[in-house]
Motif scaffolding. Structure first.
Motif, mmCIF file in Angstrom:
data_model
loop_
_atom_site.group_PDB
_atom_site.id
_atom_site.type_symbol
_atom_site.label_atom_id
_atom_site.label_comp_id
_atom_site.label_asym_id
_atom_site.label_seq_id
_atom_site.Cartn_x
_atom_site.Cartn_y
_atom_site.Cartn_z
ATOM 1 N N PRO A 92 59.266 41.836 -15.724
ATOM 2 C CA PRO A 92 59.701 43.233 -15.811
ATOM 3 C C PRO A 92 61.079 43.353 -16.451
ATOM 4 C CG PRO A 92 59.079 42.640 -13.555
ATOM 5 C CD PRO A 92 59.059 41.383 -14.349
ATOM 6 N N LYS A 93 61.213 44.379 -17.265
ATOM 7 C CA LYS A 93 62.537 44.622 -17.860
ATOM 8 C C LYS A 93 63.273 45.678 -17.041
ATOM 9 C CE LYS A 93 61.728 43.139 -22.592
ATOM 10 N NZ LYS A 93 60.742 42.172 -22.163
ATOM 11 N N GLU A 94 62.515 46.486 -16.337
ATOM 12 C CA GLU A 94 63.121 47.489 -15.445
ATOM 13 C C GLU A 94 62.571 47.284 -14.052
ATOM 14 O OE1 GLU A 94 62.762 51.673 -16.211
ATOM 15 O OE2 GLU A 94 63.752 51.437 -18.165
ATOM 16 N N LEU A 95 63.401 47.620 -13.060
ATOM 17 C CA LEU A 95 62.949 47.443 -11.677
ATOM 18 C C LEU A 95 63.534 48.560 -10.817
ATOM 19 C CD1 LEU A 95 62.888 44.018 -9.874
ATOM 20 C CD2 LEU A 95 63.764 46.029 -8.705
ATOM 21 N N ALA A 96 62.709 49.134 -9.998
ATOM 22 C CA ALA A 96 63.213 50.178 -9.093
ATOM 23 C C ALA A 96 62.799 49.839 -7.673
ATOM 24 C CB ALA A 96 62.626 51.532 -9.490
ATOM 25 N N PHE A 97 63.713 50.082 -6.733
ATOM 26 C CA PHE A 97 63.360 49.919 -5.320
ATOM 27 C C PHE A 97 62.748 51.220 -4.825
ATOM 28 C CE2 PHE A 97 66.973 46.846 -5.674
ATOM 29 C CZ PHE A 97 66.193 45.701 -5.513
ATOM 30 N N ILE A 98 61.788 51.104 -3.985
ATOM 31 C CA ILE A 98 61.048 52.276 -3.510
ATOM 32 C C ILE A 98 60.736 52.046 -2.026
ATOM 33 C CG2 ILE A 98 58.875 51.272 -4.370
ATOM 34 C CD1 ILE A 98 57.951 53.993 -5.253
ATOM 35 N N GLU A 99 60.730 53.140 -1.257
ATOM 36 C CA GLU A 99 60.514 53.022 0.203
ATOM 37 C C GLU A 99 59.130 52.487 0.526
ATOM 38 O OE1 GLU A 99 62.151 53.979 3.331
ATOM 39 O OE2 GLU A 99 63.735 53.348 1.941
ATOM 40 N N SER A 100 58.127 53.059 -0.163
ATOM 41 C CA SER A 100 56.745 52.596 0.035
ATOM 42 C C SER A 100 55.985 52.899 -1.243
ATOM 43 C CB SER A 100 56.108 53.311 1.224
ATOM 44 O OG SER A 100 56.026 54.682 0.933
ATOM 45 N N LEU A 101 54.918 52.154 -1.457
ATOM 46 C CA LEU A 101 54.121 52.371 -2.664
ATOM 47 C C LEU A 101 53.056 53.428 -2.377
ATOM 48 C CD1 LEU A 101 53.515 48.649 -3.730
ATOM 49 C CD2 LEU A 101 55.127 50.280 -4.740
ATOM 50 N N PRO A 102 52.779 54.319 -3.351
ATOM 51 C CA PRO A 102 51.697 55.266 -3.111
ATOM 52 C C PRO A 102 50.358 54.515 -3.084
ATOM 53 C CG PRO A 102 52.480 55.456 -5.378
ATOM 54 C CD PRO A 102 53.382 54.470 -4.685
ATOM 55 N N LYS A 103 49.566 54.822 -2.077
ATOM 56 C CA LYS A 103 48.293 54.100 -1.930
ATOM 57 C C LYS A 103 47.175 55.069 -1.638
ATOM 58 C CE LYS A 103 50.110 49.805 -0.195
ATOM 59 N NZ LYS A 103 50.830 49.478 1.008
ATOM 60 N N THR A 104 45.951 54.631 -1.931
ATOM 61 C CA THR A 104 44.791 55.419 -1.516
ATOM 62 C C THR A 104 44.627 55.232 -0.013
ATOM 63 O OG1 THR A 104 43.234 53.600 -1.734
ATOM 64 C CG2 THR A 104 43.610 54.938 -3.703
ATOM 65 N N ARG A 105 43.847 56.086 0.580
ATOM 66 C CA ARG A 105 43.608 55.954 2.015
ATOM 67 C C ARG A 105 42.851 54.675 2.345
ATOM 68 N NH1 ARG A 105 45.096 60.384 4.738
ATOM 69 N NH2 ARG A 105 45.158 62.368 3.646
ATOM 70 N N SER A 106 42.213 54.086 1.332
ATOM 71 C CA SER A 106 41.562 52.802 1.581
ATOM 72 C C SER A 106 42.517 51.646 1.270
ATOM 73 C CB SER A 106 40.269 52.688 0.769
ATOM 74 O OG SER A 106 40.496 52.962 -0.591
ATOM 75 N N GLY A 107 43.797 51.982 1.016
ATOM 76 C CA GLY A 107 44.816 50.937 0.957
ATOM 77 C C GLY A 107 45.100 50.356 -0.419
ATOM 78 N N LYS A 108 44.663 51.019 -1.477
ATOM 79 C CA LYS A 108 44.887 50.452 -2.810
ATOM 80 C C LYS A 108 46.112 51.089 -3.468
ATOM 81 C CE LYS A 108 39.950 50.294 -3.271
ATOM 82 N NZ LYS A 108 39.411 49.086 -3.856
#
Ligand code: ATP
Ligand code: MG
Length: 580
Positions: free
Chosen positions: A540-556
């Motif tokens: 990666p050339k760019e990186l961002a910290f994030i609280e949580s990743l957006p996921k589907t309700r089935s966890g993807k």
């Protein structure tokens, strides 16, 4: 290459020698292990999963052990499931349901869901379970696209989610409430009252193996969820995979954590264990690490089918399960839904001291297609080898070319040769889209993968998620796996960000393990780690910290949403987003 060779424990594996089984396998032979309806009336999933056991030796065997939210337990035997589903099929007759009508449920994981599933299948209706936490709009989308005629739900869900959309559902004839003792009006009825009126006997009508049986909506990871239609013949895949992949044995206590609103929760939370005559645990509650560990202990679970998202959550916790819980009965863990990174495979092996078998399949395939097996060496990070009876290939596909790549190690489209029993028969109201999934006898899965010289398949990414950077094709899985090897990283997702000089630039989104400070130094350290391992073109050339990743309700992980947000584009369908 590090392989893990597991020593078989307890029961002998059902699949002893993968290669010879694969060579001699035929679906016709396996079909002999099914019962079929009496008097040549055909093949019906409910008969295979319930009736034949209820009228045979397993009559009093527990089919479903239901664990309520308060942890109390109700055991439902094959005989109970038989009579209750007969009653439900009779209720459907009473309400004028005929072959091919769709019966939906919007229920938590409660016994009525399982009774309705088999009752609808017996009636040769099409059964479609919806995940109960969907809001009114996603529920409306699915009920209207699926032409729902009957909906089974609870009073609370009806009031909160159905009344706002009821007048937009002219084809919905009846709503059956599981928890009221009197009818609300002429069309919103008490299910217990109806069940009381009906007989406990029901004769399954003739059912052709290619009669429609189940409707499942995909997870919506890449866009608007598609409705995939499945047939009764699918039960053959469920029976075979239950035996060869889940390695089910008669006395097993089996637990699949998926909700039946997703195909895993139906194919492997309902059908596969029961068709193999095995007790299936159903937990009413959602994920909770301590609860899950104590269910494994208390119910002496032997085979546990779960998902990478759950495994990653457990990895992040400071719990040493085998020290705090007695998990001596557990002999096998399986995972599906997303890639299971090599580190996660090793963590499970070390933590639980049992194998974790990653396997690959889709809503469209109806059952497991590529898998690791208990008696085959696991190569951490690989999805394993095709199920006996399934031919998988890697294809080069362009606008005007389709070519199976025979050279090993090359990345390409993962394709499956048509002919397995649980292949979907249609995308609901999307004929053209269905047609486009096939090239001659090959089904194009939409995923990219490679195959090594020993026949193991390795996931590269979804075709839609592939990043084209400086002339390289970068699969997110490879980059994310590398990022997750960094000590501070709990979860990672990468996307391609349009860039004038290099096509797309790899950008990473990182969730840190607790105790790490999201500062510039850590950012540089993670990028340096990736550059060292992957090289500057792919890291990666760019990186961002994030609280949580957006996921589907089935966890993807919803990479398309990360990308849309990054680029300020419309967010698309969010009906399956976890926090919506
Ligand atoms: P949609 O088709 O609506 O975008 P979806 O593809 O996520 O959603 P599902 O059918 O639930 O819907 O998921 C199947 C997909 O999940 C596969 O095509 C693959 O991309 C991914 N998947 C499932 N199991 C694995 C696995 N073991 N390794 C890697 N990827 C997996
Ligand atoms: Mg898909």
């Amino acid at each position: 290459m590090h392989e893990i060779n597991y020593q078989p424990v307890l029961a002998e594996p059902n699949l002893i020698d993968y290669d010879s089984y694969y060579q001699s396998f035929t679906w016709d032979n396996e079909f002999q292990n099914l019962d079929s309806l009496p008097e040549g009336r055909g093949l019906n999933i409910a008969h295979e999963a319930v009736d034949r056991h209820a009228t045979g030796l397993l009559k009093n065997h527990v089919a479903i052990r239901w664990v309520r939210k308060d942890r109390s337990v109700k055991d439902i035997t094959f005989q109970d499931l038989y009579t209750h589903s007969n009653q439900f099929a009779n209720v459907l007759t009473l309400l004028g349901v005929t072959k091919g009508d769709t019966v939906f449920t919007l229920l938590g994981r409660i016994p009525e869901l399982y009774v309705a599933a088999f009752g609808a299948l017996k009636k040769t209706a099409v059964f479609c379970p919806l995940f109960s936490v969907f809001g009114p709009e996603p529920v409306y989308q699915r009920l209207s696209r699926g032409d729902a005629k009957i909906l089974v739900t609870t009073l609370d869900l009806y009031e909160r989610k159905i009344t706002p959309i009821l007048n937009r559902l002219p084809k919905l004839q009846y709503v059956l409430l599981t928890d009221v003792q009197t009818d609300i009006n002429n069309t919103v009825l008490s299910l217990p009252l109806l069940m009381d009126k009906t007989s406990t006997s029901f004769i399954i009508p003739p059912t052709k193996s290619d009669d429609a049986a189940l409707l499942h909506f995909t997870s919506g990871t890449t866009g608007m969820p598609k409705g995939a239609l499945h047939i009764h013949h699918a039960v053959l895949t469920h029976q075979v995979t239950g035996k060869l992949v889940l390695d089910l044995h008669p006395d097993d206590m089996y637990w699949c954590t998926a909700d039946p609103g997703w195909v895993t929760g139906t194919s492997y939370g309902i059908i596969a264990p029961l068709v193999n005559g095995v007790t299936s645990i159903v937990d009413e509650e959602e994920f909770d690490a301590a609860r899950w560990y104590s269910i494994l202990e208390e119910h002496k679970i032997t085979v546990w089918y779960t998902a990478p998202t759950a495994i990653r959550r457990l990895m992040r916790m400071n719990i040493q399960p085998t020290k705090q819980y007695n998990l001596e009965h557990l002999r096998l863990i399986l995972s599906v839904g997303e890639p299971l990174h090599a580190d996660a495979v090793r963590w499970v092996q070390k933590t639980f001291e049992v194998p974790v078998l990653d396997n690959w399949w889709q809503t469209e395939t109806g059952g497991i297609m590529i898998s690791n097996y208990r008696n085959m060496p696991v190569r951490p990070g690989s999805m394993g080898k095709p199920l006996p009876g399934v031919e998988a290939g890697i294809a080069e596909i362009t606008e005007d070319k389709f070519r199976i790549i025979t050279k090993t190690g090359k990345e390409g489209h993962l394709v499956l040769k048509c002919g397995w029993p649980s292949m979907f028969k249609a995308y609901l109201n999307e004929k053209e889209r269905y047609k486009k999934c096939f090239h001659g006898k090959w089904y194009i899965t939409g995923d990219l993968a490679s195959r090594d010289k020993d026949g193991y398949f390795w996931f590269v990414g979804r075709a839609d998620d592939i990043i084209k950077t400086s002339g390289h094709m970068v699969g997110p899985f490879e980059v994310e796996s590398c990022l997750m090897q960094h000590d501070a990283v709990a979860e990672a997702a990468v996307i391609g960000k349009p860039n004038a000089t290099i096509g797309e630039m790899v950008k990473a989104f990182i969730v840190l393990k607790s105790g790490n400070k999201p500062d510039e130094n850590l950012k540089l350290d993670i990028i340096a780690h990736a550059r060292k391992k992957l090289g500057p073109a792919v890291a990666p050339k760019e990186l961002a910290f994030i609280e949580s990743l957006p996921k589907t309700r089935s966890g993807k992980i919803l990479r398309r949403l990360l990308k849309a947000r990054e680029l300020g584009l419309p967010e698309g369908d969010l009906s399956t987003l976890e926090s919506s």
